[in-house]
Design a protein around this motif. Structure first.
Motif, PDB file in Angstrom:
ATOM      1  N   SER A  41      23.950 -11.790  34.851  1.00 22.91           N
ATOM      2  CA  SER A  41      25.133 -12.653  34.772  1.00 22.91           C
ATOM      3  C   SER A  41      25.934 -12.444  33.497  1.00 22.91           C
ATOM      4  O   SER A  41      27.015 -13.016  33.343  1.00 22.91           O
ATOM      5  CB  SER A  41      24.709 -14.132  34.859  1.00 22.91           C
ATOM      6  N   ALA A  42      25.417 -11.647  32.570  1.00 26.48           N
ATOM      7  CA  ALA A  42      26.094 -11.437  31.287  1.00 26.48           C
ATOM      8  C   ALA A  42      27.390 -10.675  31.477  1.00 26.48           C
ATOM      9  O   ALA A  42      27.524  -9.841  32.384  1.00 26.48           O
ATOM     10  CB  ALA A  42      25.179 -10.687  30.327  1.00 26.48           C
ATOM     11  N   ARG A  43      28.337 -10.935  30.579  1.00 27.48           N
ATOM     12  CA  ARG A  43      29.659 -10.305  30.727  1.00 27.48           C
ATOM     13  C   ARG A  43      29.664  -8.843  30.312  1.00 27.48           C
ATOM     14  O   ARG A  43      30.510  -8.074  30.765  1.00 27.48           O
ATOM     15  CB  ARG A  43      30.684 -11.080  29.898  1.00 27.48           C
ATOM     16  N   ASP A  44      28.754  -8.451  29.423  1.00 27.31           N
ATOM     17  CA  ASP A  44      28.656  -7.063  28.975  1.00 27.31           C
ATOM     18  C   ASP A  44      27.239  -6.566  29.162  1.00 27.31           C
ATOM     19  O   ASP A  44      26.276  -7.346  29.056  1.00 27.31           O
ATOM     20  CB  ASP A  44      29.040  -6.926  27.497  1.00 27.31           C
ATOM     21  N   ALA A  45      27.093  -5.262  29.399  1.00 32.35           N
ATOM     22  CA  ALA A  45      25.774  -4.682  29.629  1.00 32.35           C
ATOM     23  C   ALA A  45      24.852  -4.884  28.429  1.00 32.35           C
ATOM     24  O   ALA A  45      23.671  -5.197  28.588  1.00 32.35           O
ATOM     25  CB  ALA A  45      25.903  -3.191  29.948  1.00 32.35           C
ATOM     26  N   TRP A  46      25.387  -4.754  27.209  1.00 35.15           N
ATOM     27  CA  TRP A  46      24.508  -4.875  26.045  1.00 35.15           C
ATOM     28  C   TRP A  46      24.049  -6.316  25.842  1.00 35.15           C
ATOM     29  O   TRP A  46      22.923  -6.558  25.393  1.00 35.15           O
ATOM     30  CB  TRP A  46      25.194  -4.341  24.783  1.00 35.15           C
ATOM     31  N   ILE A  47      24.912  -7.288  26.211  1.00 37.55           N
ATOM     32  CA  ILE A  47      24.519  -8.691  26.108  1.00 37.55           C
ATOM     33  C   ILE A  47      23.450  -9.017  27.155  1.00 37.55           C
ATOM     34  O   ILE A  47      22.491  -9.746  26.883  1.00 37.55           O
ATOM     35  CB  ILE A  47      25.748  -9.601  26.257  1.00 37.55           C
ATOM     36  N   GLY A  48      23.603  -8.441  28.338  1.00 37.34           N
ATOM     37  CA  GLY A  48      22.572  -8.624  29.361  1.00 37.34           C
ATOM     38  C   GLY A  48      21.242  -8.043  28.917  1.00 37.34           C
ATOM     39  O   GLY A  48      20.185  -8.653  29.117  1.00 37.34           O
ATOM     40  N   ALA A  49      21.288  -6.858  28.293  1.00 35.32           N
ATOM     41  CA  ALA A  49      20.057  -6.233  27.780  1.00 35.32           C
ATOM     42  C   ALA A  49      19.460  -7.065  26.649  1.00 35.32           C
ATOM     43  O   ALA A  49      18.237  -7.179  26.528  1.00 35.32           O
ATOM     44  CB  ALA A  49      20.363  -4.815  27.298  1.00 35.32           C
ATOM     45  N   ARG A  50      20.324  -7.636  25.830  1.00 33.53           N
ATOM     46  CA  ARG A  50      19.855  -8.498  24.730  1.00 33.53           C
ATOM     47  C   ARG A  50      19.117  -9.723  25.259  1.00 33.53           C
ATOM     48  O   ARG A  50      18.007 -10.049  24.808  1.00 33.53           O
ATOM     49  CB  ARG A  50      21.063  -8.945  23.900  1.00 33.53           C
ATOM     50  N   ASP A  51      19.726 -10.414  26.218  1.00 35.95           N
ATOM     51  CA  ASP A  51      19.120 -11.627  26.752  1.00 35.95           C
ATOM     52  C   ASP A  51      17.813 -11.312  27.475  1.00 35.95           C
ATOM     53  O   ASP A  51      16.842 -12.080  27.393  1.00 35.95           O
ATOM     54  CB  ASP A  51      20.099 -12.326  27.699  1.00 35.95           C
ATOM     55  N   ALA A  64      19.640   0.349  22.138  1.00 34.94           N
ATOM     56  CA  ALA A  64      20.405   1.541  22.517  1.00 34.94           C
ATOM     57  C   ALA A  64      21.820   1.192  22.945  1.00 34.94           C
ATOM     58  O   ALA A  64      22.741   2.008  22.803  1.00 34.94           O
ATOM     59  CB  ALA A  64      19.678   2.283  23.642  1.00 34.94           C
ATOM     60  N   LEU A  65      22.025  -0.035  23.457  1.00 34.43           N
ATOM     61  CA  LEU A  65      23.343  -0.448  23.938  1.00 34.43           C
ATOM     62  C   LEU A  65      24.118  -1.289  22.931  1.00 34.43           C
ATOM     63  O   LEU A  65      25.350  -1.384  23.021  1.00 34.43           O
ATOM     64  CB  LEU A  65      23.188  -1.254  25.239  1.00 34.43           C
ATOM     65  N   CYS A  66      23.410  -1.899  21.992  1.00 40.37           N
ATOM     66  CA  CYS A  66      24.047  -2.833  21.058  1.00 40.37           C
ATOM     67  C   CYS A  66      25.078  -2.120  20.177  1.00 40.37           C
ATOM     68  O   CYS A  66      24.762  -1.108  19.550  1.00 40.37           O
ATOM     69  CB  CYS A  66      22.987  -3.499  20.182  1.00 40.37           C
ATOM     70  N   ARG A 118      21.907  -9.947  18.014  1.00 39.14           N
ATOM     71  CA  ARG A 118      23.245 -10.311  17.526  1.00 39.14           C
ATOM     72  C   ARG A 118      24.055 -11.066  18.562  1.00 39.14           C
ATOM     73  O   ARG A 118      23.895 -10.866  19.774  1.00 39.14           O
ATOM     74  CB  ARG A 118      24.024  -9.047  17.148  1.00 39.14           C
ATOM     75  N   GLY A 119      24.954 -11.907  18.061  1.00 40.78           N
ATOM     76  CA  GLY A 119      25.932 -12.541  18.916  1.00 40.78           C
ATOM     77  C   GLY A 119      27.026 -11.552  19.279  1.00 40.78           C
ATOM     78  O   GLY A 119      27.046 -10.416  18.788  1.00 40.78           O
ATOM     79  N   ALA A 120      27.959 -11.965  20.113  1.00 38.74           N
ATOM     80  CA  ALA A 120      29.008 -11.062  20.603  1.00 38.74           C
ATOM     81  C   ALA A 120      29.832 -10.459  19.474  1.00 38.74           C
ATOM     82  O   ALA A 120      30.281  -9.321  19.567  1.00 38.74           O
ATOM     83  CB  ALA A 120      29.911 -11.814  21.578  1.00 38.74           C
ATOM     84  N   ARG A 121      30.021 -11.218  18.375  1.00 37.87           N
ATOM     85  CA  ARG A 121      30.830 -10.727  17.262  1.00 37.87           C
ATOM     86  C   ARG A 121      30.009 -10.107  16.150  1.00 37.87           C
ATOM     87  O   ARG A 121      30.532  -9.771  15.085  1.00 37.87           O
ATOM     88  CB  ARG A 121      31.669 -11.878  16.703  1.00 37.87           C
ATOM     89  N   GLY A 122      28.712  -9.980  16.382  1.00 43.71           N
ATOM     90  CA  GLY A 122      27.877  -9.303  15.397  1.00 43.71           C
ATOM     91  C   GLY A 122      27.064 -10.216  14.505  1.00 43.71           C
ATOM     92  O   GLY A 122      26.213  -9.750  13.751  1.00 43.71           O
ATOM     93  N   GLY A 123      27.325 -11.533  14.547  1.00 47.90           N
ATOM     94  CA  GLY A 123      26.558 -12.467  13.737  1.00 47.90           C
ATOM     95  C   GLY A 123      25.212 -12.772  14.377  1.00 47.90           C
ATOM     96  O   GLY A 123      24.878 -12.232  15.440  1.00 47.90           O
ATOM     97  N   PRO A 124      24.414 -13.638  13.741  1.00 45.81           N
ATOM     98  CA  PRO A 124      23.123 -14.011  14.320  1.00 45.81           C
ATOM     99  C   PRO A 124      23.302 -14.662  15.689  1.00 45.81           C
ATOM    100  O   PRO A 124      24.238 -15.439  15.890  1.00 45.81           O
ATOM    101  CB  PRO A 124      22.546 -15.004  13.301  1.00 45.81           C
ATOM    102  N   LEU A 125      22.429 -14.361  16.605  1.00 46.90           N
ATOM    103  CA  LEU A 125      22.480 -14.956  17.941  1.00 46.90           C
ATOM    104  C   LEU A 125      22.029 -16.414  17.860  1.00 46.90           C
ATOM    105  O   LEU A 125      20.966 -16.715  17.326  1.00 46.90           O
ATOM    106  CB  LEU A 125      21.587 -14.183  18.902  1.00 46.90           C
TER     107      LEU A 125
END
Length: 302
Positions: free
Chosen positions: A132-142, A200-202, A214-221
């Motif tokens: 459901s994540a908007r970006d592939a790297w965010i989906g991989a992160r979660d 690898a995707l971040c 990381r959060g979407a803008r690079g800060g702590p999640l």
């Protein structure tokens, strides 16, 4: 059927919970039953069926009187707290935007036995959030964060507190827990692969001093983002309301105990200061065995 009758109001509440909020069948049934019980009590005490307007005029004293009647019927603190929560939602729904809900503090409830989820539910939850994540790297992160909670038993604060110092990943990972206590936790190959896939995707570099996740803008999640994602997924999947990020840690502990892990080892893996904190999982395992018995044994219902 008039939109003001108790039956119509209960049906509207049911549709709102099931279709608008995508709550589980169990939750919908419990919440609607509570609303129907309140309206039946109002009809009995006032001598007429309650309308939407009458529900909107309920006071704190009215709610106290209703819960007192339920106490007479034998419900405990946990049930009373659940009913009060359900009633607040119902009254907010009936009153509409900007309605005022009677202020009332719920009864104090002792911490209950943790509610673990099954391995299939844990993986389905992580997959749903990842997809459901908007970006592939965010989906991989979660996906990686949730596998850490379930596959390594980390608290969400511990997972999000990891930095680039843990890289390169090996068979174990050093975790900073409560009160600054560190522990070594085994890292399953699947969990390690999930973290490496995320890295690898971040788009943000993984320096030793920066957070690993990381959060979407690079800060702590923020842990709030993970909690909201879990809340959305459990609604889509029809999982219990107590399915939270911390429930994945409970599941890790319960499943290990069920497969023969001893309490002392489990205490070390979880980072509990006291063995008494770990012993609660023996109650979880016993509860699970009772559920299996009741569902499977041919004479369980006799």
């Amino acid at each position: 059927m008039s939109a003001e009758t108790p039956a119509a109001l209960a049906e509207s509440w049911r549709a709102h919970l099931a279709e608008g909020r995508r709550r589980s069948l169990h939750t919908v049934r419990a919440y609607v039953t509570t609303a129907e019980r309140l309206m039946a009590w109002m009809e009995e005490t006032e001598g007429r069926a309650p309308s939407r307007a009458a529900l909107g005029k309920l006071t704190t004293s009215d709610l106290r009187a209703y819960l007192a009647s339920r106490r007479v019927e034998g419900i405990g603190n946990s049930s009373a707290a659940r009913e009060l929560s359900a009633l607040r939602g119902f009254l907010r729904f009936v009153g509409g935007e900007g309605s005022t809900i009677p202020a009332m503090r719920g009864p104090r409830v002792k911490p209950g036995v943790p509610r673990p989820i099954s391995p299939d539910e844990a993986i389905a939850l992580a997959q749903d959030i990842s997809e459901s994540a908007r970006d592939a790297w965010i989906g991989a992160r979660d996906w990686a964060v949730l596998l850490l909670l379930y596959g390594a038993g980390l608290r969400i604060s511990e997972a999000l507190g990891l930095t680039g110092e843990v890289l390169p990943l090996g068979e174990t990972i050093r975790v900073l827990g409560k009160r600054g206590k560190t522990r070594i936790v085994p890292l399953l190959p699947q969990v390690r692969e999930a973290i490496e896939g995320y890295l690898a995707l971040c788009p943000h570099s993984a320096s030793k001093s920066e957070p690993l996740f990381r959060g979407a803008r690079g800060g702590p999640l923020s842990p709030a983002l993970i909690r909201r994602a879990v809340q959305g997924a459990r609604g889509r999947l029809g999982l219990h309301e107590r399915t939270t990020p911390h429930a994945l840690r409970h599941s890790f502990a319960t499943h290990l105990l069920g497969r023969g892990a001893d309490l002392r080892s489990l205490q070390e893996l979880l980072g509990h200061a006291s063995l008494s904190s770990t012993q609660i999982y023996t109650q979880v395992d016993a509860a699970h065995l009772l559920d299996v018995y009741r569902n499977a044994h041919p004479r369980a219902g006799t």
